[in-house]
Design a protein around this motif. Structure first.
Motif, mmCIF file in Angstrom:
data_model
loop_
_atom_site.group_PDB
_atom_site.id
_atom_site.type_symbol
_atom_site.label_atom_id
_atom_site.label_comp_id
_atom_site.label_asym_id
_atom_site.label_seq_id
_atom_site.Cartn_x
_atom_site.Cartn_y
_atom_site.Cartn_z
ATOM 1 N N GLU A 105 -6.684 -4.550 -7.084
ATOM 2 C CA GLU A 105 -5.224 -5.158 -7.045
ATOM 3 C C GLU A 105 -4.436 -4.583 -6.182
ATOM 4 O OE1 GLU A 105 -2.862 -8.379 -9.632
ATOM 5 O OE2 GLU A 105 -4.928 -7.706 -10.347
ATOM 6 N N GLU A 106 -3.794 -5.224 -5.285
ATOM 7 C CA GLU A 106 -2.082 -5.119 -4.516
ATOM 8 C C GLU A 106 -1.465 -4.699 -5.293
ATOM 9 O OE1 GLU A 106 -2.756 -5.086 -0.384
ATOM 10 O OE2 GLU A 106 -4.645 -4.723 -0.174
ATOM 11 N N VAL A 107 -0.464 -4.496 -6.039
ATOM 12 C CA VAL A 107 0.266 -4.497 -6.965
ATOM 13 C C VAL A 107 1.840 -4.816 -5.934
ATOM 14 C CG1 VAL A 107 2.335 -4.700 -9.075
ATOM 15 C CG2 VAL A 107 -0.835 -4.635 -8.531
ATOM 16 N N SER A 108 2.586 -5.558 -5.815
ATOM 17 C CA SER A 108 3.886 -5.006 -4.636
ATOM 18 C C SER A 108 5.006 -5.205 -5.390
ATOM 19 C CB SER A 108 4.129 -5.804 -3.782
ATOM 20 O OG SER A 108 3.902 -7.496 -3.422
#
Length: 108
Positions: A105-108
């Motif tokens: 999962e990409e968290v920004s």
């Protein structure tokens, strides 16, 4: 000389306290019995779908719940169609795949 004959009596014996059914009588009770039997089958069979609800809504029966896989959903629908054949069925079944994600999962 050909006099009209009175209608013949029905000589079929009925259990004490019972009455003859007429069209439409007992239909709701029969539906509830069939729903109860479906619930028993769903609890007893693999994978034991206890989180699924079966409700009567008007003249239709609705099956509501969450199952772990699409295969379970298909089996549930097959069993419900088998047990409640002839009734109007609606399905509101969510498949909650619990498989590991195939990417981070990409968290920004």
């Amino acid at each position: 000389m050909n006099a009209a004959r009175p209608p013949m009596n029905d000589h079929v014996s009925h259990p004490p306290g019972s009455s003859r059914s007429t069209a439409g009588t007992g239909t709701a009770q029969n539906t509830e019995y069939r729903i109860a039997h479906l619930r028993e089958r769903l609890a007893a069979e693999e994978p034991g779908e206890l989180g699924v609800r079966v409700e009567t809504r008007g003249s239709a029966v609705t099956v509501i719940g969450t199952v772990p896989t699409a295969h379970c959903r298909d089996e549930l629908m097959h069993t419900a169609n088998e047990e409640l054949a002839g009734l109007s069925l609606h399905f509101d079944i969510v498949v909650a795949e619990a498989a590991a994600p195939d990417h981070p999962e990409e968290v920004s």
